[in-house]
Design a protein around this motif. Structure first.
Motif, mmCIF file in Angstrom:
data_model
loop_
_atom_site.group_PDB
_atom_site.id
_atom_site.type_symbol
_atom_site.label_atom_id
_atom_site.label_comp_id
_atom_site.label_asym_id
_atom_site.label_seq_id
_atom_site.Cartn_x
_atom_site.Cartn_y
_atom_site.Cartn_z
ATOM 1 N N MET A 164 0.665 -1.085 -0.059
ATOM 2 C CA MET A 164 0.082 -0.248 -0.054
ATOM 3 C C MET A 164 0.806 1.505 -0.035
ATOM 4 N N ILE A 165 1.656 1.178 0.652
ATOM 5 C CA ILE A 165 2.914 2.391 0.748
ATOM 6 C C ILE A 165 3.511 2.554 -0.763
ATOM 7 N N VAL A 166 3.819 1.569 -1.227
ATOM 8 C CA VAL A 166 4.212 1.628 -2.622
ATOM 9 C C VAL A 166 3.437 2.341 -3.413
ATOM 10 N N MET A 167 2.254 2.150 -3.422
ATOM 11 C CA MET A 167 0.900 2.670 -3.933
ATOM 12 C C MET A 167 1.158 4.210 -3.825
ATOM 13 N N ILE A 168 1.028 4.768 -2.790
ATOM 14 C CA ILE A 168 0.994 5.873 -2.397
ATOM 15 C C ILE A 168 2.070 6.623 -2.699
ATOM 16 N N ASN A 169 3.200 6.044 -2.557
ATOM 17 C CA ASN A 169 4.578 6.810 -3.160
ATOM 18 C C ASN A 169 4.455 6.848 -4.810
ATOM 19 N N ARG A 170 3.960 5.857 -5.500
ATOM 20 C CA ARG A 170 3.720 5.806 -6.893
ATOM 21 C C ARG A 170 2.619 7.057 -7.284
ATOM 22 N N GLU A 171 1.813 7.211 -6.540
ATOM 23 C CA GLU A 171 0.821 8.437 -6.681
ATOM 24 C C GLU A 171 1.557 9.913 -6.534
ATOM 25 N N ARG A 172 2.374 9.849 -5.590
ATOM 26 C CA ARG A 172 3.207 10.870 -5.274
ATOM 27 C C ARG A 172 4.101 11.630 -6.465
ATOM 28 N N GLU A 173 4.741 10.454 -7.275
ATOM 29 C CA GLU A 173 5.306 10.376 -8.372
ATOM 30 C C GLU A 173 4.454 10.894 -9.564
ATOM 31 N N GLY A 174 3.173 10.904 -9.465
ATOM 32 C CA GLY A 174 2.088 11.320 -10.546
ATOM 33 C C GLY A 174 1.585 10.451 -11.092
ATOM 34 N N GLU A 175 1.770 9.011 -10.800
ATOM 35 C CA GLU A 175 1.082 7.676 -11.469
ATOM 36 C C GLU A 175 -0.322 7.868 -10.912
ATOM 37 N N ILE A 216 -3.168 5.715 -9.315
ATOM 38 C CA ILE A 216 -3.562 4.613 -8.554
ATOM 39 C C ILE A 216 -4.839 4.207 -8.198
ATOM 40 N N ASP A 217 -5.114 3.143 -7.538
ATOM 41 C CA ASP A 217 -6.405 2.951 -7.306
ATOM 42 C C ASP A 217 -6.749 3.456 -5.764
ATOM 43 N N GLN A 218 -7.132 4.549 -5.781
ATOM 44 C CA GLN A 218 -7.288 5.414 -4.472
ATOM 45 C C GLN A 218 -8.471 4.802 -3.679
ATOM 46 N N SER A 221 -6.385 13.782 2.921
ATOM 47 C CA SER A 221 -8.168 13.687 2.985
ATOM 48 C C SER A 221 -8.719 12.649 2.409
ATOM 49 N N THR A 222 -8.025 11.823 1.503
ATOM 50 C CA THR A 222 -8.487 10.718 0.977
ATOM 51 C C THR A 222 -8.263 9.438 2.042
ATOM 52 N N TYR A 223 -7.057 9.522 2.423
ATOM 53 C CA TYR A 223 -6.499 8.261 2.998
ATOM 54 C C TYR A 223 -6.642 8.242 4.508
ATOM 55 N N LEU A 224 -6.089 9.134 5.044
ATOM 56 C CA LEU A 224 -6.088 9.044 6.480
ATOM 57 C C LEU A 224 -7.223 9.799 7.218
ATOM 58 N N GLN A 225 -7.300 9.573 8.523
ATOM 59 C CA GLN A 225 -8.192 10.108 9.575
ATOM 60 C C GLN A 225 -7.746 11.394 9.880
ATOM 61 N N ALA A 226 -8.754 12.289 10.161
ATOM 62 C CA ALA A 226 -8.164 13.934 10.523
ATOM 63 C C ALA A 226 -7.122 14.068 11.473
ATOM 64 N N LYS A 227 -7.050 13.234 12.549
ATOM 65 C CA LYS A 227 -6.129 13.217 13.499
ATOM 66 C C LYS A 227 -4.661 12.997 13.063
ATOM 67 N N ASN A 228 -4.445 12.274 11.980
ATOM 68 C CA ASN A 228 -3.341 11.750 11.486
ATOM 69 C C ASN A 228 -2.864 12.935 10.118
ATOM 70 N N GLN A 229 -3.774 13.563 9.848
ATOM 71 C CA GLN A 229 -3.473 14.530 8.612
ATOM 72 C C GLN A 229 -2.343 15.561 8.940
#
Length: 130
Positions: free
Chosen positions: A1-12, A14-16, A85-93
């Motif tokens: 899952m973390i790999v997917m988040i990093n791929r998204e950071r790179e502009g790819e 992903i399945d959000q 806002s898509t992935y984490l709960q408010a306290k972790n944002q």
């Protein structure tokens, strides 16, 4: 899952929905050992975010002017706010954004100040080198 988040950071793309579902399942089942698993997952995301942006910051500090760097920082923070806002709960944002700011700004504060001065007064820096 973390790999997917990093791929998204790179502009790819992903399945959000998949990433969000995995995180939601962890949040809903946060009891006993699953609660510890959720905490470990969040810590892993924060740690990986720090490593990701530390590497990017080092590269960008070498390649970009102050103004270019600050533009990239702004884009990264905006992207992370949208992603958070898509992935984490408010306290972790807030925690995640603090990690990004630490790696992109605070860790390079002295060098950023120098770059800013060079951008504002390029001839002054050139004279110091000569």
């Amino acid at each position: 899952m973390i790999v997917m988040i990093n791929r998204e950071r790179e502009g790819e793309q992903i399945d959000q929905a998949l990433v969000k579902s995995i995180l939601a399942i962890n949040a809903e089942n946060g009891v006993g050992s699953l609660k510890q698993h959720k905490q470990n997952l969040e810590e892993a995301i924060l740690k990986d975010t720090a490593a990701f942006y530390s590497e990017k910051a080092s590269y960008w500090m070498q390649k970009k002017s102050y103004n270019e760097y600050m533009l990239v920082v702004s884009q990264c923070l905006t992207h992370e706010k949208d992603t958070v806002s898509t992935y984490l709960q408010a306290k972790n944002q807030k925690k995640l954004l603090e990690v990004v700011e630490q790696e992109l700004l605070n860790a390079h504060a002295n060098e950023l100040e120098r770059k800013k001065q060079v951008d504002e007064f390029p001839l002054a820096d050139h004279k110091q080198v000569s």
